[in-house]
Design a protein around this motif. Structure first.
Motif, mmCIF file in Angstrom:
data_model
loop_
_atom_site.group_PDB
_atom_site.id
_atom_site.type_symbol
_atom_site.label_atom_id
_atom_site.label_comp_id
_atom_site.label_asym_id
_atom_site.label_seq_id
_atom_site.Cartn_x
_atom_site.Cartn_y
_atom_site.Cartn_z
ATOM 1 N N LEU A 13 65.936 2.117 52.856
ATOM 2 C CA LEU A 13 66.287 2.785 52.395
ATOM 3 C C LEU A 13 67.180 2.979 51.355
ATOM 4 O O LEU A 13 68.447 2.503 51.655
ATOM 5 C CB LEU A 13 65.859 4.241 52.943
ATOM 6 C CG LEU A 13 65.161 4.431 53.338
ATOM 7 C CD1 LEU A 13 64.778 5.825 54.090
ATOM 8 C CD2 LEU A 13 63.436 4.485 52.080
ATOM 9 N N ARG A 14 66.898 2.801 50.261
ATOM 10 C CA ARG A 14 67.982 3.177 49.631
ATOM 11 C C ARG A 14 68.270 4.639 48.743
ATOM 12 O O ARG A 14 67.678 5.303 48.917
ATOM 13 C CB ARG A 14 68.001 2.410 48.108
ATOM 14 C CG ARG A 14 68.310 1.242 47.735
ATOM 15 C CD ARG A 14 67.484 0.264 47.255
ATOM 16 N NE ARG A 14 68.724 0.051 45.891
ATOM 17 C CZ ARG A 14 67.986 -0.611 44.744
ATOM 18 N NH1 ARG A 14 67.109 -0.934 44.708
ATOM 19 N NH2 ARG A 14 68.876 -0.600 43.868
ATOM 20 N N CYS A 15 70.000 4.999 48.705
ATOM 21 C CA CYS A 15 70.043 6.488 48.309
ATOM 22 C C CYS A 15 70.199 6.894 46.938
ATOM 23 O O CYS A 15 72.189 6.122 45.788
ATOM 24 C CB CYS A 15 70.879 6.947 49.626
ATOM 25 S SG CYS A 15 71.763 8.980 48.969
ATOM 26 N N PHE B 108 76.613 7.311 54.269
ATOM 27 C CA PHE B 108 74.974 6.934 54.037
ATOM 28 C C PHE B 108 75.117 5.882 54.979
ATOM 29 O O PHE B 108 76.194 5.063 55.035
ATOM 30 C CB PHE B 108 74.619 6.368 52.188
ATOM 31 C CG PHE B 108 73.395 6.138 52.322
ATOM 32 C CD1 PHE B 108 72.111 6.659 53.010
ATOM 33 C CD2 PHE B 108 73.514 4.331 52.059
ATOM 34 C CE1 PHE B 108 71.221 6.086 52.286
ATOM 35 C CE2 PHE B 108 72.078 3.708 51.504
ATOM 36 C CZ PHE B 108 71.266 4.761 52.104
ATOM 37 N N GLY C 279 70.093 4.509 56.226
ATOM 38 C CA GLY C 279 68.797 5.226 55.440
ATOM 39 C C GLY C 279 68.886 6.954 55.129
ATOM 40 O O GLY C 279 67.942 8.016 55.022
ATOM 41 N N ARG C 280 70.117 7.437 56.214
ATOM 42 C CA ARG C 280 70.546 8.510 56.252
ATOM 43 C C ARG C 280 71.509 9.276 56.101
ATOM 44 O O ARG C 280 72.704 8.597 55.620
ATOM 45 C CB ARG C 280 70.293 9.132 57.572
ATOM 46 C CG ARG C 280 69.181 8.782 58.752
ATOM 47 C CD ARG C 280 69.591 9.189 59.837
ATOM 48 N NE ARG C 280 70.562 9.017 61.029
ATOM 49 C CZ ARG C 280 70.012 7.767 61.201
ATOM 50 N NH1 ARG C 280 68.643 7.027 61.304
ATOM 51 N NH2 ARG C 280 70.752 6.267 62.186
ATOM 52 N N SER D 247 65.748 13.893 50.343
ATOM 53 C CA SER D 247 65.288 13.494 49.120
ATOM 54 C C SER D 247 64.765 14.763 48.122
ATOM 55 O O SER D 247 64.276 15.743 49.065
ATOM 56 C CB SER D 247 63.965 12.376 49.369
ATOM 57 O OG SER D 247 64.369 11.687 47.612
ATOM 58 N N LEU E 151 65.863 9.934 47.759
ATOM 59 C CA LEU E 151 66.112 8.663 48.903
ATOM 60 C C LEU E 151 64.774 7.995 48.709
ATOM 61 O O LEU E 151 63.469 8.587 48.158
ATOM 62 C CB LEU E 151 66.206 9.142 50.163
ATOM 63 C CG LEU E 151 67.109 9.469 50.572
ATOM 64 C CD1 LEU E 151 67.700 10.191 52.068
ATOM 65 C CD2 LEU E 151 67.955 8.300 51.283
#
Length: 273
Positions: free
Chosen positions: A7-9, A51, A54-55, A82, A97
């Motif tokens: 995942l990206r944020c 970060f 993914g959290r 998100s 997210l």
């Protein structure tokens, strides 16, 4: 089925999206932050976004006006999802997210560090360490001041001493420490000197500016005058060496700096007599 990437944020602030890198992203008013907020209600180092895997979470760095998540002020650190909305000062930031690596961003997105630096000028490990230590001192200074107000001098000294010595080591090693952090460290040291009647904390305050070879700012000079009246047995050698070094540089000083040097010379003369 194709494998979904990590995942990206990214953080949406106004018309811009700022993608977070793995690790810590500092947010605040100071230009050393990764995300700089042009807002007088934001603290110099207001919060840090964490970060990893993914959290994402947000940590309040002892800001004056706090970190508001979805309308409620947080304490310390809070995990984010998100769509969560953060308010720092008057600035609204939203968390996003879910975009896997390789996906195209939906808006114009840049790395968070580009807010404070030109592309490619990333923080090195020393800078990250100093920023973290400056923020830590800012938080602990408030706790130390409260302890002093309650008469808990030993507790106040224990709270801030490690952080103060860390900052002094950065200065001694010629690392770039924020001027406001240095002034805060000198002020904290002298407040402890007054309460605990311990001359070494006066030496500490002098040593910060001696290592830099710079004149103390006016408020620090005035506090030095106040403190020496309350702390017996102050050893003058550190102050004398500091003043002598400044005298060698006075031809290059501004009028205000020369005035402050005269104040330091006057204090030294009075104490020596």
């Amino acid at each position: 089925m194709s494998e979904v990437g990590p995942l990206r944020c990214w953080i949406r602030l106004g018309r811009h999206d700022y993608e977070l890198r793995t690790g810590q992203t500092l947010v605040g008013r100071h230009d050393s932050c990764h995300i700089v907020l042009d807002d007088v209600l934001a603290s110099r180092r207001h919060a840090v976004l964490h970060f990893e895997d993914g959290r994402v979470s947000v940590e309040d760095l002892g800001s004056v006006n706090g970190v508001i998540v979805n309308g409620r002020r947080i304490r310390n650190t809070q995990n984010l999802a998100s769509g969560d909305e953060l308010k720092l000062g008057n600035q609204l930031l939203s968390v996003h997210l879910g975009a896997p690596l390789g996906a195209r961003p939906s808006r114009n997105r840049v790395g968070a560090t580009t807010l404070a630096r030109l592309p490619g000028q990333l923080l090195d490990e020393d800078e990250k360490t100093i920023i973290r230590d400056e923020a830590t001192l800012g938080v602990l200074a408030g706790a130390g001041a409260k302890a002093l107000a309650l008469g808990k001098v030993d507790h106040a000294e224990a709270i801030v001493s490690k952080s103060l010595f860390t900052i002094r080591e950065h200065v001694r090693s010629q690392r770039r420490v924020d001027d406001e952090t240095i002034e805060l460290a000198a002020t904290q040291a002298m407040r402890i000197a007054q309460a605990a009647k311990k001359p070494p904390w006066l030496d500490y305050a002098v040593s910060l500016y001696a290592y830099m070879g710079r004149v103390m700012p006016g408020p620090v000079v005035e506090l030095l005058y106040e403190t020496v009246r309350q702390v017996p047995d102050f050893e003058l050698s550190a102050l004398r060496q500091y003043v002598e070094r400044l005298q060698e540089q006075q031809d290059e000083m501004t009028p205000s700096e020369r005035f402050l040097l005269r104040r330091l010379e006057g204090l030294l003369s009075r104490l020596s007599g």
